[in-house]
Design an enzyme around this catalytic site. Structure first.
Site, PDB file in Angstrom:
ATOM      1  N   SER A 194      32.903  12.350 -11.401  1.00 39.34           N
ATOM      2  CA  SER A 194      31.767  11.656 -12.023  1.00 39.34           C
ATOM      3  C   SER A 194      30.533  11.689 -11.133  1.00 39.34           C
ATOM      4  O   SER A 194      30.592  12.067  -9.972  1.00 39.34           O
ATOM      5  CB  SER A 194      32.142  10.195 -12.243  1.00 39.34           C
ATOM      6  OG  SER A 194      32.276   9.565 -10.998  1.00 39.34           O
ATOM      7  N   CYS A 214      -5.963  18.008  -8.827  1.00 42.32           N
ATOM      8  CA  CYS A 214      -6.732  19.258  -8.841  1.00 42.32           C
ATOM      9  C   CYS A 214      -6.099  20.216  -9.846  1.00 42.32           C
ATOM     10  O   CYS A 214      -4.903  20.129 -10.105  1.00 42.32           O
ATOM     11  CB  CYS A 214      -6.675  19.929  -7.472  1.00 42.32           C
ATOM     12  SG  CYS A 214      -7.399  18.908  -6.227  1.00 42.32           S
ATOM     13  N   SER A 265      -2.686  17.055  -5.235  1.00 40.10           N
ATOM     14  CA  SER A 265      -3.510  16.092  -4.504  1.00 40.10           C
ATOM     15  C   SER A 265      -2.753  14.789  -4.231  1.00 40.10           C
ATOM     16  O   SER A 265      -1.745  14.829  -3.546  1.00 40.10           O
ATOM     17  CB  SER A 265      -4.841  15.827  -5.168  1.00 40.10           C
ATOM     18  OG  SER A 265      -5.666  15.268  -4.176  1.00 40.10           O
ATOM     19  N   SER A 276       0.861  -1.186   0.000  1.00 43.46           N
ATOM     20  CA  SER A 276       0.000   0.000   0.000  1.00 43.46           C
ATOM     21  C   SER A 276       0.888   1.223   0.000  1.00 43.46           C
ATOM     22  O   SER A 276       1.978   1.194   0.585  1.00 43.46           O
ATOM     23  CB  SER A 276      -0.852   0.070   1.271  1.00 43.46           C
ATOM     24  OG  SER A 276      -2.005  -0.676   1.119  1.00 43.46           O
ATOM     25  N   GLN A 283      20.265  11.497 -19.064  1.00 46.15           N
ATOM     26  CA  GLN A 283      19.738  11.471 -17.700  1.00 46.15           C
ATOM     27  C   GLN A 283      18.756  12.615 -17.486  1.00 46.15           C
ATOM     28  O   GLN A 283      18.651  13.509 -18.321  1.00 46.15           O
ATOM     29  CB  GLN A 283      20.906  11.609 -16.710  1.00 46.15           C
ATOM     30  CG  GLN A 283      21.738  12.863 -16.962  1.00 46.15           C
ATOM     31  CD  GLN A 283      23.195  12.723 -16.583  1.00 46.15           C
ATOM     32  OE1 GLN A 283      23.567  11.874 -15.814  1.00 46.15           O
ATOM     33  NE2 GLN A 283      24.035  13.590 -17.131  1.00 46.15           N
TER      34      GLN A 283
END
Ligand code: SPD
Length: 425
Positions: free
Chosen positions: A298, A83, A63, A55, A172
């Site tokens: 890096s 919303c 929202s 869950s 990326q």
């Protein structure tokens, strides 16, 4: 708008049970689905049930997205509630269907808060705020949005006022956040690269340790480092005749020039030869013994930087170093990336020899665990403490008003906590 919000109630059937039981991946997929739909993430929380099922909810500025899964039935129920009109929940619907490998899905869209049935109330937030505010500030939070860099075990969050840059480059996701505590912050694929407020630690330490140890450095090569901080620090050293910097992603340079001007301040310097290309290819093509210093600035070893963590690449770096040459690389967090950290030192010692490779540390609050390591490897055997010029180092740090590096720290940085020493000995 005829209503305040849109609520899509979704059923995904015939999904992969393994995917529906993988809490880390589900959270990533839900966050990605929210971002791709145009939402601003506030926070998320996910839970794995025993023996199976997940869950979770992603709270967005517009929202929320919520999920519950039944892996044993290959079924997931999902709520997508948005919303305003800046987020398209159907984008999330489609992405999640693919992410869960759903055989089929169905969805019902409800309008929430019909405008025709709503009547404005007398709610004066300004008066409320004036009434409640104290010397300690505004007690009513109007914005509570967090960037979180997370892996499956730890997370680091910074509160921010929004994204100033957000582009999917060829390599990326390049983003700049306006954080409340650390100024503008560059992230690549959701990992913190640098922030305006603590960047100096990393950039001073990756450059001045080798520069003040090498007897006479003339040519330096930086692999990566597109934000410009490493180049900026190197170019403080008048002895350098040329700095070549090879950054694979021009969007990193663009984002830094636009939003990190103090870090990118030397990117137009006349002694800097800035090349947008693959650093591995550049090193493979470079002449033997052509650089006195090679710095590998890096990202972490995932995505475009993966090839920078290989034996072949480091053998090539060794080849292009001059006889007294020094290589310095960022070498991850000993605590957080223990496996990579150990492998890095093993690899370098195999190439340079056991005694020529040293580890040093710096404290960078915005990187995972705050403890960050660098590797120092010398081809000619220059020892970073026995051979560094202490008087020069002292004068240099003073002249340039450095904020982290100084002659004492140069030595102290190589003193390792026992657990770190044990990891690489
Ligand atoms: N996990 C953070 C590793 C970042 C290393 N590179 C930072 C680039 C700054 N110039």
């Amino acid at each position: 708008m005829a209503s305040l919000g849109r609520h899509i109630i979704v059923e995904y059937y015939d999904c992969s049970p393994e995917i529906l039981n993988d809490v880390v991946n589900i959270e990533k997929s839900m966050i990605n689905a929210a971002e791709e739909a145009g939402a601003t993430i506030i926070n998320s929380t996910f839970h794995h049930f025993s023996p199976y099922g997940v869950s979770g909810v992603v709270v967005i500025q517009e929202s929320h997205l919520a999920i519950h899964t039944w892996p044993e039935y290959g079924y997931a129920s999902v709520d997508l509630f948005t919303c305003g009109d800046t987020v398209n929940p159907w984008v999330s619907y489609q992405l999640l269907k693919e992410a869960f490998k759903a055989g089929h899905g169905s969805a019902v869209e409800l309008s929430r808060g019909e405008m025709a049935l709503l009547k404005r109330k007398n709610f004066d937030v300004k008066a409320l705020r004036d009434e409640k505010s104290t010397d300690e500030g505004d007690p009513i939070r109007t914005r509570d949005v967090w960037f979180t860099e997370r892996d499956d075990k730890i997370a680091l969050s910074l509160k921010h006022d929004g994204k100033l840059y957000d582009v999917q480059s060829d390599y990326q996701r390049v983003s700049v956040f306006n954080t409340q505590a650390y100024g503008n912050m560059l992230t690549l694929d959701g990992m913190v690269m640098t922030t305006e407020k603590d960047e100096y630690v990393y950039h001073e330490m990756i450059t001045h340790i080798p520069m003040l140890t090498h007897p006479n450095p003339k040519r330096a090569l930086v692999i990566g480092g597109g934000d410009g901080g490493t180049a900026r620090e190197l170019l403080r050293h008048d002895s350098l005749e040329e700095v070549v910097m090879v950054e694979i992603d021009d969007k990193v340079i663009e984002a830094s020039k636009m939003h990190l001007p103090t870090i990118a301040s030397a990117l137009e310097h006349p002694k800097l030869n800035l090349i947008v290309d693959d650093g591995i290819k550049y090193v493979n093509d470079a002449a033997d013994e052509s650089f006195d210093l090679v710095i590998v600035d890096s990202t972490d070893p995932v995505g475009p930087a993966e090839g920078l963590f290989t034996v072949d690449f480091y053998k090539e770096v060794y080849r292009i170093l001059s006889k007294d040459g020094i290589m310095v690389t960022q070498s991850e967090s000993p605590r957080f990336n223990s496996k990579v950290f150990k492998e890095i030192f093993q690899t370098y010692r195999g190439i340079y020899g056991q005694e020529q490779v040293h580890c040093y540390l710096a404290y960078i609050p915005t990187y995972p665990t705050g403890m960050w390591s660098f590797s120092y490897s010398s081809k000619g055997g220059a020892h970073p403490i026995a051979n560094f010029d202490e008087a020069k180092s002292k004068a240099f740090a003073k002249e340039h008003r450095l904020k982290y590096y100084n002659e004492d720290l140069h030595k102290a940085a190589f003193a390792l906590p026992s657990f770190v020493r044990d990891m690489i000995s």
